[in-house]
Structures are given as structure tokens and as C-alpha cells.
Design an enzyme around this catalytic site. Sequence first.
Site, PDB file in Angstrom:
ATOM      1  CE  LYS A  52     -42.109  20.432  37.715  1.00  0.00           C
ATOM      2  NZ  LYS A  52     -41.612  19.162  38.211  1.00  0.00           N
ATOM      3  CD  GLN A  96     -37.626  20.333  39.035  1.00  0.00           C
ATOM      4  OE1 GLN A  96     -39.217  20.265  39.667  1.00  0.00           O
ATOM      5  NE2 GLN A  96     -37.500  20.092  37.835  1.00  0.00           N
ATOM      6  CG  ASP A 119     -41.826  14.555  41.008  1.00  0.00           C
ATOM      7  OD1 ASP A 119     -42.419  14.266  39.645  1.00  0.00           O
ATOM      8  OD2 ASP A 119     -40.383  15.095  41.030  1.00  0.00           O
TER       9      ASP A 119
HETATM   10  N1  GUN Z   1     -36.530  17.422  36.615  1.00  0.00           N
HETATM   11  C1  GUN Z   1     -36.619  16.681  35.498  1.00  0.00           C
HETATM   12  N2  GUN Z   1     -38.225  16.221  35.517  1.00  0.00           N
HETATM   13  C2  GUN Z   1     -38.186  16.448  36.792  1.00  0.00           C
HETATM   14  C3  GUN Z   1     -39.637  15.819  37.005  1.00  0.00           C
HETATM   15  O1  GUN Z   1     -40.542  15.282  36.486  1.00  0.00           O
HETATM   16  N3  GUN Z   1     -39.714  16.111  38.645  1.00  0.00           N
HETATM   17  C4  GUN Z   1     -38.781  16.531  39.399  1.00  0.00           C
HETATM   18  N4  GUN Z   1     -39.476  16.330  41.149  1.00  0.00           N
HETATM   19  N5  GUN Z   1     -37.581  16.635  39.202  1.00  0.00           N
HETATM   20  C5  GUN Z   1     -37.262  17.258  37.381  1.00  0.00           C
END
Ligand code: GUN
Length: 294
Positions: A52, A96, A119
Amino acid sequence: MQLIDGKKISLELQEEIALEVRKLKEQGKKTPHLAAILVGSDGGSETYVASKIKACEKVGFKSTLLRFPQYTTEEKLLHAVHELNNDPDVDGFIVQLPLPRQINEHKIIESILPSKDVDGFHPINVGRMVLNLPCYVSATPWGIVHLLHQYKVETSGKHCVVIGRSHIVGSPMSILMAKNTHLGNCTVTLCHSKTKDLKSHTLSADILICALGSPEFVTADMVKEGAVVIDVGTTRVESTETKSGYKLKGDIKFDEVAPKCSLITPVPGGVGPMTIASLLRNTLMAAKKEVYPA
Ligand code: GUN
């Protein structure tokens, strides 16, 4: 059978985003800024967050990574969220997941300002998504809808079967596919661990979306001839074939299922890259105040 090239579609989206960022900068506007909170050092989470951050650099965003040790407290995380909520330079941020056991995930997510929740996990954004109001849609489901659209998959009146009811993928996915929009209008069946005779459902799926996180769970006998199959699974399994010592496995037994499909996403290179592009898109929308005008 045709492969759905998520990597290519993701790169196209990222180019569009990079162009918009250049325009914003030319107009003297601020550089979009995404922050990420990472707790602990789980290998999968480390990799996702690193991707990311790298993607932010590529499209010209500013990014900030805040790291916390595995045994951090809920209070410390809430404080970090509060700081990011109040930092005018940060347009959006993510925490995350998963978080360690001592931390209440819902409490952390609810403490994020909905206008910075790129998100799309906050109850306000989830609720607004259900009601067709402007919101941030969770990145993976939006990425899948975009892939289906790019590959001109007809959804109206089709039977879409989603396996997995997670808050991040399965649940929002089922809602998006059933919506009365040109990207939805499916008849949706949401299957999960308590579903009886799963195969009887999957065999009638025109579009099968697998998000259960169980490597190679879906076999050829479960899939209808000509189905469109989307594999959201990315389980790390040990492998002697790669330098890193592991490889990603999807939820679909690809080699035997692919010949039956009209379209199928590979793992890696299918849904994964789209999740990142969607997150960047949400962050750009946050920077431009498109969802929650100031
Ligand atoms: N863990 C697995 N997929 C995601 C996501 O799209 N965003 C976040 N913040 N954590 C995750």
C-alpha cells in the site's frame, strides 16, 4: 476460458489516479496523504501494508506508516487514531487488520472519523453503502465490482454465490451484487460455514465469489460450466519453489476449475492488486472531499 488480469486493470486505475494527483499539484492543491497503522509484525500484514505504501509513492501520494508493537494497548491505538483524525494533513488512514487479541477491533474502527475511513469499515460507511448514500466502499468488494465491469460481465438477473460472510469482503460483496444498479441486480446467495450442501448452491452460480480463506477449497465438481469465478483467497503456504519460502494460494483449485470457467481471477494477480487500487481511489476521493464535503 479467459483470465481476469487484475494487475493490468489495477495499473490502469493507478495511472488515472496519478494523473489526477499531478493535476491537483499543478493547481497548487495539497498532495493526497494516506496513513497506515500497523500493529505487530505478522508477515501477511507487513506485506500488504508495504504494498500500500509503495503504491502511494507510485501515484504521487504522501504516505505515513505508524508502527506499534504486538503488545501495544488499546489506549495507545485509540490515541494514535485520535491524532490522525485531527491531523489536517492526513486525508485518510487505515488500521491494518487483524489486530492482536487485547485490542477490540470494533472499538478502534468506530473511533476513526467516517470522513477519513478510506477502508470503508466504519459502521457509518457500511450503513451508507447499504442505503446507496455517498460513502467509502470497502476496497476489495469495490475492486471486484470494477473488475466485473471492466470485463463486461452481465450481472443483471444472474445468480451470484458468495462464499464467506466476513465484514471486509463477503458481507459487503453480497450487498453490492444485489443492489439495484447497473453493476448489481444479481440474485445473491451468501454461503458460510453453516451452509448445508454448499455444492448445491455453487453449482447454480453464474458468478462465484470465494472469500473464505481456505486454500484450494473450491473444486471443479462445485462449479457450473461457463461460470465467472472470482478468487479472493490469499493464504500464505510454505513453498520450496520461492525465494521467500512461501507462496499465496487462493480458495479455488485453479488448475481443475479454470477450464470450466468463462472468466477466472488468478492468485496472485487477480483480486489482490485491485484492493490496493481501490484504497488509493478512496484516498483520492477523501483528498478531494468528494464523499464528505468540508
Ligand atoms: N486486512 C485484510 N484486508 C484488509 C483491508 O482491506 N484493510 C485493512 N485495514 N486490513 C485488512
